[in-house]
Enzyme design. Structure first.
Site, short mmCIF file in Angstrom:
data_model
loop_
_atom_site.label_atom_id
_atom_site.label_comp_id
_atom_site.label_asym_id
_atom_site.label_seq_id
_atom_site.Cartn_x
_atom_site.Cartn_y
_atom_site.Cartn_z
N LYS A 11 0.82 -1.22 0.00
CA LYS A 11 0.00 0.00 0.00
C LYS A 11 0.86 1.27 0.00
CE LYS A 11 -3.99 -2.11 2.34
NZ LYS A 11 -4.96 -1.92 3.46
N TYR A 51 -12.30 -1.85 -3.51
CA TYR A 51 -12.81 -2.00 -2.13
C TYR A 51 -14.33 -1.86 -2.05
CZ TYR A 51 -8.25 -2.29 0.22
OH TYR A 51 -7.02 -2.71 0.69
N ARG A 87 -2.08 -14.31 4.38
CA ARG A 87 -2.83 -13.66 5.46
C ARG A 87 -2.07 -13.82 6.78
NH1 ARG A 87 -7.06 -10.24 4.20
NH2 ARG A 87 -7.25 -10.30 6.47
N THR A 93 -5.47 -7.11 10.80
CA THR A 93 -5.78 -5.83 10.15
C THR A 93 -5.30 -4.65 10.99
OG1 THR A 93 -7.76 -6.88 9.22
CG2 THR A 93 -7.67 -4.48 9.14
N ARG A 104 2.53 -6.52 9.23
CA ARG A 104 1.82 -5.39 9.84
C ARG A 104 2.38 -5.05 11.22
NH1 ARG A 104 -4.18 -7.11 7.56
NH2 ARG A 104 -4.21 -5.68 5.78
N ASN A 114 -2.11 0.14 6.82
CA ASN A 114 -1.56 -1.11 7.37
C ASN A 114 -0.72 -1.88 6.35
OD1 ASN A 114 -3.65 -1.95 5.80
ND2 ASN A 114 -4.80 -2.95 7.44
N HIS A 117 -2.26 -5.47 1.48
CA HIS A 117 -3.55 -6.13 1.24
C HIS A 117 -3.29 -7.55 0.79
CE1 HIS A 117 -7.48 -7.16 -0.42
NE2 HIS A 117 -6.78 -7.70 -1.42
N GLU A 128 -9.58 -10.25 -7.97
CA GLU A 128 -8.59 -9.18 -7.74
C GLU A 128 -7.40 -9.31 -8.69
OE1 GLU A 128 -9.79 -8.73 -3.01
OE2 GLU A 128 -7.79 -9.46 -3.52
P1 ADP Z 1 -7.85 -6.78 5.65
O1 ADP Z 1 -7.05 -5.80 4.83
O2 ADP Z 1 -7.08 -7.30 6.82
O3 ADP Z 1 -8.48 -7.87 4.83
P2 ADP Z 1 -10.53 -5.59 5.78
O4 ADP Z 1 -10.83 -6.31 4.51
O5 ADP Z 1 -11.47 -5.77 6.93
O6 ADP Z 1 -9.06 -5.93 6.32
O7 ADP Z 1 -10.45 -4.03 5.50
C1 ADP Z 1 -9.87 -3.55 4.32
C2 ADP Z 1 -8.97 -2.38 4.66
O8 ADP Z 1 -9.78 -1.30 5.15
C3 ADP Z 1 -7.95 -2.62 5.79
O9 ADP Z 1 -6.78 -3.28 5.36
C4 ADP Z 1 -7.68 -1.20 6.23
O10 ADP Z 1 -6.80 -0.52 5.34
C5 ADP Z 1 -9.06 -0.57 6.12
N1 ADP Z 1 -9.78 -0.65 7.41
C6 ADP Z 1 -10.35 -1.75 7.95
N2 ADP Z 1 -10.92 -1.47 9.14
C7 ADP Z 1 -10.70 -0.14 9.36
C8 ADP Z 1 -11.02 0.76 10.42
N3 ADP Z 1 -11.70 0.36 11.50
N4 ADP Z 1 -10.61 2.06 10.31
C9 ADP Z 1 -9.93 2.49 9.21
N5 ADP Z 1 -9.59 1.68 8.17
C10 ADP Z 1 -9.96 0.39 8.25
MG MG Z 2 -9.93 -7.79 3.36
#
Ligand code: ADP
Ligand code: MG
Length: 140
Positions: A11, A51, A87, A93, A104, A114, A117, A128
């Site tokens: 990212k 997203y 993962r 996350t 992370r 973070n 992805h 994707e």
């Molecule tokens: P992951 O990337 O671990 O699969 P998610 O799919 O739940 O997590 O969320 C997608 C992305 O959205 C996260 O990687 C992060 O960048 C952002 N995100 C998720 N939850 C939050 C939150 N509570 N506040 C701000 N950004 C968030």
């Molecule tokens: Mg995700």
């Protein structure tokens, strides 16, 4: 478990801090192979589409803005059980909950910024990958 492919993004918070090589070393250290990779600057429309599943979440606008603010590195990773293995090395996350030794834990700035992805299932991985790579760009 057969050889599988997953989709990865380094990212903007990671590319800005020159962490492409450091994160790739952690990925390769797990045995996953980077079989396709390129640097792209997503438009807000592309990030929004990527997203779209999170459209109703309160952080969606911030997420789309962050993901289109600077270049990212998009990748296809290949290996046994690649989706779950990536993962695992990504970590939780929210970096506050990420285990030692994960990307992370080492590099994420916040739950939003973070660093990486990774796809969460075979169906999403296929969608994707196809959003960013054509078949002949993936060299296993
Ligand atoms: P992951 O990337 O671990 O699969 P998610 O799919 O739940 O997590 O969320 C997608 C992305 O959205 C996260 O990687 C992060 O960048 C952002 N995100 C998720 N939850 C939050 C939150 N509570 N506040 C701000 N950004 C968030
Ligand atoms: Mg995700």
């Amino acid at each position: 478990m057969a050889v599988q492919r997953t989709f990865s993004i380094l990212k903007p918070d990671a590319t800005r801090r020159n962490l492409t090589g450091a994160i790739n070393a952690m990925i390769e250290g797990t045995g996953l192979r980077i079989v396709a990779q390129k640097r792209v600057h997503m438009t807000a429309a592309q990030a929004g589409q990527f997203y779209a599943v999170h459209k109703e979440r309160p952080f969606y606008g911030e997420l789309v803005a962050q993901m289109s603010a600077a270049p990212v590195v998009v990748q296809v990773l290949e290996g046994e059980n690649a989706i779950a293995r990536y993962r695992e090395v990504m970590g939780a996350t929210n970096p506050a909950n990420a285990a030692e030794g994960t990307i992370r834990k080492a590099y994420a700035l916040s739950v939003g910024e973070n660093s990486v992805h990774g796809s969460d299932a075979p169906e999403t991985a296929a969608i994707e990958i196809a959003q960013f790579f054509s078949g002949n760009e993936i060299v296993g």
